[in-house]
Write a protein that holds these residues in place. Structure first.
Motif: not given
Length: 448
Positions: A391-397
């Motif tokens: 999900g988008s959390m991986w991208a944010l990390e």
């Protein structure tokens, strides 16, 4: 204590004499941690104390004479009322008033810490209080944070947030793809070093402080990661500076790294190094103006200029009496006086922008790329009947790590900015469609 501390302030009274208490505080503060000297920090403190000094002089007040029972007759409380009055009249920003009174409190605290004044005086200077604030820690647990406050504190209103901006070390405005193209088309006519400086910021997210303090040898010694790109460590204890010394690793794409290596060996780059402080050595900066001055002076150079032995090693003028640290002003001047006018010859409506906006632009470009990768990967998994990839959390990390954000809240602004842009675009499109529908109403529509 010996050494060279550029632009160290001196407080002068109205009659031309030095202010003993104020200057003693500044000198003791410097002696406490001379290696941490920052001219901007000391200048800010000195300006606040100068305001206090002028207030004391104008009102014939003694900074060490505190009424034992009546706070409103004490110089610090009177000064607080003076600052609030200036804020109410619109002559002073609330944030400036808040910082000024805090500097005055720290002035008295410092004189006590440095054993110039007795500790009892602090009970008269102000009334200190401890506040407990409930917070959620990084591990998800609730706890109480203890902070110290003062009855002299001046509240500053929360700044209203611009929905078209990102707060990341300043109010930043990411450039659109078209705006990025405009900037780099204009930079095609620029000096090669300036072009690469801007490209470096856009492709790494580096601040001017970090980009400007990259050394030739740092570039040559950068280690390669599994993707073939190059990694440079920044922050406290490193040759490359970072905001507040916070350590993080800068990732430099392989193609950009190769271009920079070619540039530092060019005749133009060597000529600039020859007339600069470090000479034509690998210890010198990658990005140097044609005057031989860096675009940003590193903390390490400031320390080395204080060491007379090191002056001889680099072959520079050991006096350094005319040295003024660079803080990116020449880059800001270049943008406002050269680059923007050049862009606006073809694009008159092009908005103002700063070098730091390139950092936000990098963050948005990276986030868009990562989210596009996620969508593509998830679509492939769905077509096979499998589960979504990530999900988008991986991208944010990934964005947080690449940009060196200490707090995920800062990184979250990039995702929220993207969502807000998409939401507003959807609303505007729907609204414009509605207006067009009414614009094409039949001729027999109701007439007003």
């Amino acid at each position: 204590m010996t050494g060279y501390f550029p632009e160290f302030p001196v407080l002068i009274k109205g009659n031309g004499e030095p202010w003993t208490a104020g200057n003693l505080y500044l000198l003791r503060r410097l002696a406490f941690k001379p290696e941490k000297y920052e001219e901007d920090t000391f200048a800010s403190i000195a300006k606040a104390l100068l305001k206090y000094l002028r207030f004391l002089e104008n009102n014939q007040l003694d900074p060490l004479n505190f009424h034992p029972r009546l706070p409103f007759k004490r110089p610090t409380y009177l000064f607080r009322q003076h600052l609030i009055g200036q804020v109410e009249e619109g002559n002073l920003a609330p944030s400036t008033a808040s910082g000024t009174i805090n500097a005055v409190i720290n002035f008295y605290k410092g004189l006590v810490t440095y054993q110039v004044l007795e500790a009892d005086i602090l009970n008269l200077v102000h009334k200190s209080k401890e506040l407990l604030l409930p917070i959620i820690s990084n591990d998800g647990f609730s706890k109480l944070l203890s902070i110290s406050s003062s009855d002299l504190a001046i509240k500053k209103p929360s700044a209203s947030k611009d929905p078209d901006a990102i707060t990341d070390g300043g109010t930043l405005f990411p450039l659109t793809k078209n705006q990025q193209d405009c900037v780099f088309r204009a930079l095609q006519d620029a000096d090669r070093g300036i072009f690469l400086l801007f490209l470096f910021a856009l492709m790494t997210g580096a601040r001017i402080q970090t980009a400007g303090t990259i050394r030739v040898r740092t570039l040559k010694n950068a280690r390669r990661n599994a993707d073939g790109d190059y990694m440079i460590d920044c922050g406290f204890g490193k040759e490359v500076d970072a905001k507040k010394g916070n350590g993080y690793t800068l990732v430099v794409p392989a193609l950009l790294h190769r271009s920079l290596l070619m540039y530092v060996e060019s005749r133009s780059a060597r000529r600039r190094r020859e007339i600069s402080y470090y000479g034509d050595t690998d210890k010198n900066y990658v990005f140097i103006a044609n005057t031989g001055n860096p675009y940003y002076t590193s903390k390490r150079e400031k320390n080395e200029r204080r060491d007379q032995e090191l002056h001889r090693k680099v072959g520079a003028n050991s006096a350094s009496k005319h040295f003024k640290p660079a803080k990116g002003d020449s880059v800001r001047k270049y943008i406002s006086e050269v680059l923007l006018p050049h862009i606006r010859r073809e694009n008159p409506a092009f908005p103002d922008f700063g070098f730091h906006d390139l950092r936000a632009t990098f963050g948005m470009n990276l986030l868009e790329t990562l989210l596009g990768y996620i969508d593509e990967k998830n679509e492939k998994e769905r077509s096979k009947g499998g589960k979504e990839f990530i999900g988008s959390m991986w991208a944010l990390e990934q964005v947080q790590e690449r940009m060196g954000h200490a707090d995920m809240k800062t990184t979250m602004q990039y995702l929220n900015y993207r969502r807000n842009k998409q939401w507003r675009a959807k609303i505007i499109n729907e609204y414009e469609g509605l207006l067009l529908k009414h614009a094409h109403a039949p001729d027999n529509a109701l007439q007003v």
